[in-house]
Scaffold this active site. Sequence first.
Site, short mmCIF file in Angstrom:
data_model
loop_
_atom_site.label_atom_id
_atom_site.label_comp_id
_atom_site.label_asym_id
_atom_site.label_seq_id
_atom_site.Cartn_x
_atom_site.Cartn_y
_atom_site.Cartn_z
N LYS A 43 40.32 27.78 46.70
CA LYS A 43 41.48 27.75 45.91
C LYS A 43 42.10 26.30 45.62
O LYS A 43 42.56 26.10 44.33
CB LYS A 43 42.51 28.68 46.52
CG LYS A 43 42.33 29.92 46.34
CD LYS A 43 43.86 30.70 46.75
CE LYS A 43 43.69 32.18 46.55
NZ LYS A 43 44.64 33.03 47.00
N LYS A 45 31.75 37.56 43.37
CA LYS A 45 32.41 38.89 43.79
C LYS A 45 33.42 38.81 42.69
O LYS A 45 33.78 38.06 41.97
CB LYS A 45 33.23 38.50 45.01
CG LYS A 45 34.38 37.39 45.01
CD LYS A 45 35.22 37.49 46.25
CE LYS A 45 36.23 36.66 46.20
NZ LYS A 45 37.06 36.48 47.31
N LYS A 65 40.24 38.60 41.00
CA LYS A 65 41.56 38.60 40.23
C LYS A 65 41.50 36.96 39.78
O LYS A 65 41.92 36.93 38.66
CB LYS A 65 42.65 39.04 40.78
CG LYS A 65 42.92 38.67 42.29
CD LYS A 65 44.25 39.68 42.61
CE LYS A 65 44.37 39.43 44.41
NZ LYS A 65 44.99 40.66 45.03
P1 TYM Z 1 43.54 40.05 48.48
O1 TYM Z 1 44.91 40.38 48.19
O2 TYM Z 1 42.47 38.95 47.69
O3 TYM Z 1 42.54 41.36 48.30
C1 TYM Z 1 42.75 42.60 48.99
C2 TYM Z 1 41.77 43.35 49.66
O4 TYM Z 1 40.58 43.44 48.69
C3 TYM Z 1 39.43 43.10 49.22
N1 TYM Z 1 38.49 42.68 48.26
C4 TYM Z 1 37.09 42.88 47.95
N2 TYM Z 1 36.47 43.76 48.63
C5 TYM Z 1 35.19 44.06 48.02
N3 TYM Z 1 34.77 43.37 46.84
C6 TYM Z 1 35.75 42.55 46.48
N4 TYM Z 1 35.18 41.77 45.02
C7 TYM Z 1 36.89 42.34 46.61
N5 TYM Z 1 37.90 41.43 46.29
C8 TYM Z 1 38.83 41.47 47.12
C9 TYM Z 1 39.88 41.89 50.05
O5 TYM Z 1 38.77 41.44 51.06
C10 TYM Z 1 41.05 42.23 50.71
O6 TYM Z 1 40.74 43.15 51.81
N6 TYM Z 1 44.20 37.29 52.44
C11 TYM Z 1 44.26 38.47 51.99
C12 TYM Z 1 45.71 39.18 52.12
C13 TYM Z 1 46.07 39.37 53.64
C14 TYM Z 1 45.81 40.02 54.57
C15 TYM Z 1 46.69 39.84 55.49
C16 TYM Z 1 44.61 41.18 54.58
C17 TYM Z 1 47.20 38.75 54.03
N7 TYM Z 1 47.42 39.11 55.18
C18 TYM Z 1 46.38 40.49 56.90
C19 TYM Z 1 44.53 41.64 55.96
C20 TYM Z 1 45.38 41.42 57.21
C21 TYM Z 1 43.70 38.66 50.56
O7 TYM Z 1 44.18 37.48 49.89
O8 TYM Z 1 43.62 39.84 50.22
#
Ligand code: TYM
Length: 332
Positions: free
Chosen positions: A112, A195, A198
């Site tokens: 990022k 992957k 977004k």
């Molecule tokens: P975020 O918002 O980017 O994504 C949410 C969830 O979607 C999963 N994900 C994917 N899984 C499979 N293939 C993909 N291409 C793919 N893209 C996204 C992510 O692994 C995630 O589970 N840091 C985290 C948010 C967060 C969080 C937390 C998660 C904040 N606090 C506490 C767990 C526990 C994030 O950016 O997810």
Amino acid sequence: RPRVLSGIQPTADSFHLGNYLGAVRQWVALQDTHDAFYCVVDLHAITVEHDPKLLRRRTRVSAAQLLALGIDPERATLFVQSHVPEHAQLGWVMQCLTGFGEASRMTQFKDKSAKQQAERITLGLFGYPALQAADILAYQASHVPVGEDQRQHLELTRDLAQRFNSRFGRTFVLPEPFIVKDAAKIYDLQDPSAKMSKSSSSPGGIVELLDDPKVSAKKIRSAVTDTGREIVYDPENKPGVSNLLVIYAALTGRPVGEVADEFAGKGYGDLKKAVGEVLVEFVTPIQARVRTYLDDTAELDKILRRGAERAREVASVTLARAYERLGFVVPA
Ligand code: TYM
């Protein structure tokens, strides 16, 4: 019941297929067997520049999507991170336990920050994983359902929990990642080596749940496939076809191997058509439900308020214990 916690960022107009298949689908399943806490992580969303109006809208749209996808506020605690101040408070504690070098090694931070001008990279972005650790540890969650890309943040979370426990006395449960093998990583349709994301996928590479289903089916039809014409599940040599098989299997709730066998001898066009069809069938009712929730934001906000109340009951106990262990004077 064992506890789970997970979060999703409200940083896009819609969840994509990776978010759903990699994470939210498991969230839905786990609410039957676990004491589940799920949050829309708006504090994390301001670690990069953002538009307040969009954030407010996307936070509600995210919550509406979670409800539409099957999160049941009677069985799980659904809330917005900023409604529970303990996240930021415990986040500060976690920042004070995190090493500079340790935070510098986080690949999400490296990715990022590489995309930003140096002067736009904030301390918030750098400290992002410490706040994520606080999200998890505040609930004493034993499992965290996420996609593969979150594994490193979860390892840091365990390290921080362990560090706190050994310095100040046993306070936090060490959480385990819950990463489902088959759909842990959904790939970009236009670039099956990356992957689906977004922030970095091209519009053609990402399937958004709230996009016009016809457009999504078209994106599937235009997905990059591999040389040759055989349909086999072989992520190494046939990443494009394998990605489509994984999506099809996950959406129909069947094992990938079985689905691959079904398509043996058929053409890429047949597979794409089938994936497009199950996708349209899947998103159409979801979109209708999302609209219903967004038509009545007063009701939606009420659900989120109740969730935050329940979340605070748990998080405040953990925070008080952590503060006490740290040597803060308990207010009289
Ligand atoms: P975020 O918002 O980017 O994504 C949410 C969830 O979607 C999963 N994900 C994917 N899984 C499979 N293939 C993909 N291409 C793919 N893209 C996204 C992510 O692994 C995630 O589970 N840091 C985290 C948010 C967060 C969080 C937390 C998660 C904040 N606090 C506490 C767990 C526990 C994030 O950016 O997810």
